[in-house]
Design a protein around this motif. Structure first.
Motif, short mmCIF file in Angstrom:
data_model
loop_
_atom_site.label_atom_id
_atom_site.label_comp_id
_atom_site.label_asym_id
_atom_site.label_seq_id
_atom_site.Cartn_x
_atom_site.Cartn_y
_atom_site.Cartn_z
N GLN A 1 56.87 46.69 28.49
CA GLN A 1 55.86 46.69 27.43
C GLN A 1 55.78 45.30 26.81
OE1 GLN A 1 53.69 48.74 26.77
NE2 GLN A 1 53.20 48.94 24.59
N GLY A 2 54.55 44.87 26.58
CA GLY A 2 54.37 43.55 26.00
C GLY A 2 54.67 43.52 24.52
N GLN A 3 54.77 42.31 24.03
CA GLN A 3 55.01 42.11 22.59
C GLN A 3 54.00 41.14 22.02
OE1 GLN A 3 59.13 40.86 22.11
NE2 GLN A 3 59.70 42.97 21.60
N LEU A 4 53.63 41.40 20.78
CA LEU A 4 52.71 40.54 20.04
C LEU A 4 53.35 40.21 18.70
CD1 LEU A 4 49.42 42.56 20.64
CD2 LEU A 4 50.13 40.48 21.82
N VAL A 5 53.33 38.94 18.34
CA VAL A 5 53.91 38.51 17.06
C VAL A 5 52.88 37.68 16.32
CG1 VAL A 5 55.73 37.24 15.92
CG2 VAL A 5 56.24 38.53 18.02
N GLU A 6 52.47 38.18 15.16
CA GLU A 6 51.51 37.45 14.33
C GLU A 6 52.22 36.54 13.35
OE1 GLU A 6 49.91 41.78 14.75
OE2 GLU A 6 51.83 40.77 14.44
N SER A 7 51.57 35.47 12.99
CA SER A 7 52.09 34.55 11.98
C SER A 7 50.92 33.86 11.30
CB SER A 7 53.04 33.53 12.61
OG SER A 7 52.35 32.74 13.56
N GLY A 8 51.22 33.17 10.20
CA GLY A 8 50.21 32.39 9.51
C GLY A 8 49.70 33.00 8.23
N GLY A 9 50.07 34.25 7.96
CA GLY A 9 49.65 34.86 6.72
C GLY A 9 50.27 34.17 5.52
#
Length: 118
Positions: A1-9
């Protein structure tokens, strides 16, 4: 399963700008369409912007057209959301989603908080 990591908030003043980044790993990024959604307290998650796997088609919610720009870099496995002219109504947790409609696969990142306030 892939992973997504958000940043910048971040916390930003009305009229300001932010650039959100979504970093992908564990899957063939170039096969997947990428989307940004947001969810404000007490509301349902809503679509913000989407870009197809090749970047050939982009869509925006009416509320962000002309202010937000979605992009992707398939070489770096990232997608970005440039947000300008922010208003308090843009305050929300922003989520990144990867989707591969032909196989019915989609998954989400955990989100990044954006607060627009003076």
């Amino acid at each position: 399963q892939g992973q997504l990591v958000e940043s910048g908030g971040d916390l930003v003043q009305p009229g300001g700008s932010l650039r959100l980044l979504c970093e992908a790993s564990g899957f063939t990024f170039s096969y997947y369409g990428m989307s940004w959604y947001r969810q404000a307290p007490g509301t349902e998650r809503e679509f913000v912007a989407g870009i197809t796997n090749t970047g050939s088609l982009i869509k925006y919610a009416d509320s962000v057209k002309g202010r937000f720009t979605v992009s992707r870099d398939n070489a770096k496995h990232t997608t970005s959301l440039q947000m300008n002219a922010l208003s308090p109504a843009d305050t929300a947790v922003y989520f990144c989603k990867a989707s591969e409609p032909k196989r019915g696969i989609e998954f989400w990142g955990r989100g990044t908080q954006v607060i627009v306030s003076s």
